[in-house]
Structures are given as structure tokens and as C-alpha cells.
Design a protein around this motif. Sequence first.
Motif, mmCIF file in Angstrom:
data_model
loop_
_atom_site.group_PDB
_atom_site.id
_atom_site.type_symbol
_atom_site.label_atom_id
_atom_site.label_comp_id
_atom_site.label_asym_id
_atom_site.label_seq_id
_atom_site.Cartn_x
_atom_site.Cartn_y
_atom_site.Cartn_z
ATOM 1 N N LEU A 73 3.206 16.061 3.568
ATOM 2 C CA LEU A 73 2.944 15.091 4.562
ATOM 3 C C LEU A 73 1.848 15.640 5.447
ATOM 4 N N ARG A 74 1.547 17.065 5.562
ATOM 5 C CA ARG A 74 0.262 17.365 6.515
ATOM 6 C C ARG A 74 -0.625 18.043 5.746
ATOM 7 N N VAL A 75 -0.562 18.938 4.964
ATOM 8 C CA VAL A 75 -1.385 19.817 4.177
ATOM 9 C C VAL A 75 -2.196 19.198 3.297
ATOM 10 N N ALA A 76 -1.540 18.274 2.356
ATOM 11 C CA ALA A 76 -2.178 17.940 1.160
ATOM 12 C C ALA A 76 -3.254 16.866 1.617
ATOM 13 N N PRO A 77 -2.549 15.848 2.648
ATOM 14 C CA PRO A 77 -3.656 14.925 2.986
ATOM 15 C C PRO A 77 -4.733 15.513 3.480
#
Length: 462
Positions: free
Chosen positions: A300-304
Amino acid sequence: MPVVLALLCAAQFMVVLDVSVVNVALPSIQHTLGFDAAHLAWVGNAYALSFGALLLLGGRLADVYGHRRVFAAGLAVFTVASLAGGLADVPGALIAARAGQGVGAAILAPATLTILMASFAEGPRRTRAIAVWTAVSLAGGTAGNLIGGALTQYLSWRWILLINVPIGLVCLAAARLPPGRARDGRRRLDVLGAVLASAGLGALAYGLSGAPAFALAGAVVLALFVLVEVRVARAPLIPPSLLRPRPIWLGNTVMLLAGACLNPMWYFLTLSLQNVLGYGPLQTGLAFLPHTLLTMLVGLRVAPWLMRRADDRVLIAAGALIGAAGFWWQSRIAPGQDYLTAIGGPAVLISLGAGLLNTPLTVTATSGIAPADTGAASGLMNTAKQIGGALGLAALVTLTTGPDGVGGGPAPAHVLAAGYGQAFAVLAVVLVAVALLAAALPRRRDGTPDAPGEPADQQPAR
């Protein structure tokens, strides 16, 4: 749009949750309903096979009949089947209900992604929405064991199915979706293709579990399916033009291999925790908490955030290699190990890898799709993931089962650990292959995604 996204994520969470939620409860189900060992596996397989085998049809239904109508229909079927499963009092009734859940899931899952793609224009906003949808999907898979363990320990195994009923009813009541495209009377549903695809995929998965004749028959039926789609069907289930772009056919191939790793791992992890380390249902569910939290955080946070700064191919390959390292570590599990060494350490690597590769891979496999084919494309991607998982599990169980292996029942813990370890080692090798294939994927051209919460107009779609 946030309300629409929340509704779609709730439905998708429920669908993915039921892939893994029964794992921890299998011993209780066996004791209550009197399952024999040969048929107990069908509590999970009935769902997985009907889900995976009907996804292509489910995806096309949204294109032909409108995504809002199909979403509601799939949600209703899934909810009713969940109620029937929770009330089942004989093995056959539970297996039939699980198959019914799979039918509902096959209709519902592609519709959620189809509606998402219709609600968010291709570019940064869609990428952020897909990141949320993917993170929730991953969380559903990881949380299934945790929720299943808690419900089985404190209530009953029946609540792992009955819990879907209020959720489904709330989603049906709250459904305020954008109106779907009006049905085009000139478009037809490819019934023959749907029957051949479903029968072929189901027979192939069943054949890999130890029935070679079915595997051969499944391959023949799938060959007939391809012939019908190319030569006969007026409105193919999978339009041949959909498979021509490299992001689609190669992205779905990579998705199939990734699904063959990330879905079967729950089966082997659950057995490892209970049969090798001696955990109970609740302990087993809690042991999966790091997988759940880390996968959600990364997806949810790191990949984007990383997708704004790095090539998708690099992220997919890096995620696959990190996950492979985690599976290799997991393959060393042995009786008497502490939690950190046996589960916690590998969980960090596996969850980090899964979270990194899933969002960019989903974006790649659904990029550049014509609006009329979004249902078919989402059905194809979900089919690749779920059938990859079903085929991978069937093949791994066959590979690792012997007189004293995974299926050996009362075998000593160290013998079972060796069988499970072999399965994890194979998963590591397959993820290395995923990393190599990722290098052949094309660069994304739909714009650079923003991290969640950042203004979309800073990175316009190209």
C-alpha cells in the motif's frame, strides 16, 4: 470515488480471504463432519478450482451484461453459498457450498477490477487505486489464516464462512456503483469457450493432484478452447487481439508463476506450524500476523512510492528475488526451532518480496486495455493468478507426497519438515524464474504513479 474503492476492496478482501481461511480450521471441520483424509482437501480445492476455472467467464460477463449488475449477482451468489457452507451438516453439503462460493467469487473478483478500471482513468490515479486494491487482496490472503484461527478457537469453524454473510449484505446494501455500459445486443457470450476453458482448467488442476489421465484430458480440452477462440467464436471469451500486446501475455505469464508461489505457501506454512512446530489453531493464526502487516504496508505504501522512482521491471525482479530468499530460508524449517528462526525471519523477506512485485505486475498486466475488454482482461489476470496457485499447489503436493511425506499423516515431525522444506525450495526456484522473465517486460507508459495522498496533477498520464 473513495466510497467506490472501499466497496470494491471489501468485496475483493472477502473473495481472497476465503482462499486461505479454511486452512487452520481443517482439523476441526474433519472432526465435526466426519471427513475422511482423502476428501478433506476438497474443502479448499472445491473453492479454488471453481474460482479459477470460471474466472474467464466471470470477466467476460461484466463486459456483456454490465459491471454493476454482474458485481451484485456475484456478491449475492457468494453470500448465499457462504450461508449454506456455514450451516452444512454433511461433507457433501460443505464441498458443494465451497464450490458455490467459488462460482460467486469468479463472477465477483473480475467485476471489482473492471469497475476500478472504469472508475479511474489510466494513469497515476488508477495506479494508486490498483495499489490499494492489490494491498487489500494480499491482506485477504495473509489474514485468512489469522482470522480462521481466531474464529475456530473462540467460536466455531462455521464462522469462517458465516462471517461473509453480514459483510456481503452490507456490501449489497451500500453498492452505489457508477452505471455500467449498456449491454450491446450485438455482443454474445462465448458459451462454448466458457465450457471448454472451465472444463480444461479444472481437469488439468485435478490431474496434477495425482490423476495423469485428467491432466492429459485437460490439456486436450484447453487446446480445443484455443482453436475455438481463434477459428470459431464470434465473440471470443479472450479476444485474440487482447493477447497480442507484450504487457498482457507476458505479464499474465509472470502472474501465473507468481501465483504458483504465493498462493500455495499458505497451505505448507499452515502444515509446518501445526505438524512441525506443534502450534494450535490460534497460535497458527497469530504466527501469520507479520505476513499480514508487512504485506499491507509494502503493497500500500512502499511499492507505489518506489514506482515513482524505479522501473516496474526492477521492482518485480527485486521483489521476486527477495521472496525467493525468504522461501529458501523457510525451506530450512525443522522441529524445535524458535519462531523467529522458523517463521518470523522468512516472513519478512517473503512479505517484502510479495508486496514489491504484486502492484507493478498488476499495473503491467492491465495496461493499455480497450474499455470494451476490461472485464476480459481482469478475468484473464485473475485466472492467471488463481489457476497458477491451484496448479502450483497440486503439483507441489504430488511432488512432496510420499509414504512418509506431506500426505503421510502420522509421520515424524522431522520427516514432514523435510517434505515441506522441499516445497519451499521449489517455490524459491520458481520466483527466480519470475525475476528473469521480469526483465523481458516492457516499460510502463501510462505515467508515473504518485504515492498515496500526493496530488495527481503533478504527474499527468502520458
